[in-house]
Design a protein around this motif. Sequence first.
Motif, mmCIF file in Angstrom:
data_model
loop_
_atom_site.group_PDB
_atom_site.id
_atom_site.type_symbol
_atom_site.label_atom_id
_atom_site.label_comp_id
_atom_site.label_asym_id
_atom_site.label_seq_id
_atom_site.Cartn_x
_atom_site.Cartn_y
_atom_site.Cartn_z
ATOM 1 N N GLU A 37 0.948 -1.181 -0.118
ATOM 2 C CA GLU A 37 0.095 0.048 0.147
ATOM 3 C C GLU A 37 0.975 1.283 -0.028
ATOM 4 O O GLU A 37 2.156 1.191 0.337
ATOM 5 C CB GLU A 37 -0.901 -0.036 1.393
ATOM 6 N N ASN A 85 -6.714 -0.017 4.595
ATOM 7 C CA ASN A 85 -6.800 -0.805 3.372
ATOM 8 C C ASN A 85 -6.604 -2.267 3.162
ATOM 9 O O ASN A 85 -7.515 -3.135 2.784
ATOM 10 C CB ASN A 85 -5.916 -0.068 2.256
ATOM 11 N N LYS A 110 -9.055 -5.427 2.591
ATOM 12 C CA LYS A 110 -8.729 -6.228 1.610
ATOM 13 C C LYS A 110 -8.598 -7.676 2.005
ATOM 14 O O LYS A 110 -9.107 -8.608 1.428
ATOM 15 C CB LYS A 110 -7.130 -5.932 1.272
#
Length: 423
Positions: A328, A335, A339
């Motif tokens: 990332e 995130n 994910k």
Amino acid sequence: MSLAGKHILLGVTGGIAAYKAAILVRHLCNEGAEVQVVLTQGAAQFVTPVTLQALSGRPVRDDLWDQEAEAAMGHIELARWADLILVAPATAHFMANLAQGAAPDLLTTLCLASDAPVLLAPAMNQAMWRDAATQRNAATLAADGKRLIGPDDGEQACGDVGPGRMAEPEALLDAVRAAFQSPRLADLNVLVTAGPTREALDPVRFLSNHSSGKQGYAIAKAAADAGARVTLVSGPCGLPAPANVECIEVTSALDMHEAVQARAAEQALVIGVAAVADYRPAAKAPQKIKKERAAQNDASVALVENPDIIASVAALPNAPVVVGFAAETENALDNARRKRRRKGLDAIVVNDVSDPKIGFNSDHNAATLIWADGEVELAYQGKEALAASLIQHLANLFFPSSGEGAGALAKPTPLSVAQSGRS
Ligand code: C5P
């Protein structure tokens, strides 16, 4: 005192890093180990036997033909006494002898005569380390079941900068401790994806990314070191396959998907480290695309989505434990948490690739391992060390009873291609 009562034979060969052997002896003795130091003639130019004798509490051995020492404990007896042999530093010359099975002195003779595992800490000038002969010898030794720790990268005593520094005594102590631990993934099948994929535009061009494959290869090696049967499905990255790992080379995301799907059912753990291209050109031109034709087409390329390889493994009935990686550049943790859930993964390892210290192609990494109800930071360290630490965490989290009772330290058996059918 995790090494209490263990017999460690510490071989020291003739390089400037030999001065660190004194610290190493100190660490090993503090952990309760009995340490027998064996010096080569070259090593005795850098450190005196008196220093090492004082620290280890045992007379140092340095001569195959010393009748008095041989009468007290012959070299074969000494080879049998050792539970583990650590050679630190291991020079290019010593490695060359060992790789050939040559035994011109006491230390090489002991290495040949012993059934104990042999750990080597190479240390030399960076050009000597990079030399093709040294690389060949290092690969031979690894394939023969010797464990190489390091070398580290950085400033060298000769003023050069590059790979060849001996791993620090603390890292060597960790490796010795780890060698006495039960293989944590004993007899489990583990599949690792690594490297980039290449998505062909035409016969000469492709879309790809900067993945070096280093972290994935290190994880495959760490899983094999932990006793797993490892399959590495690798995109093109030109790295040598680690010892005792079956390497399947693929090119595109579709190839990788097929290779992983074909083997997913028999895996206990799948770790997706590959930087898989999310999209591929909708069609591969049969001939090289001409500049004029590309211009007529606005020079644009139609793309179609690739399958998500690890998400499709995670969606299988009776899916193995599936661990992904997330590179990332912003809001890394949030995130990655999303994910992990979106892909149905058991865990995800996230790193911030915008940090140049740990980006693609670096030998170092720092990451956070995230699972359903916990997170742990994997501190900034070499990719090999991070891989070993990640494998220990995954073993604790998902295979807590694996390897228990398998504590005896065995000399690693080299896996020959003919025996195993692996390459
Ligand atoms: O979605 P993103 O590409 O960031 O996800 C990264 C993780 O998913 C990595 O573990 C990578 O190996 C895996 N992946 C995959 N197949 C894809 C894309 C990513 O297995 N098509």
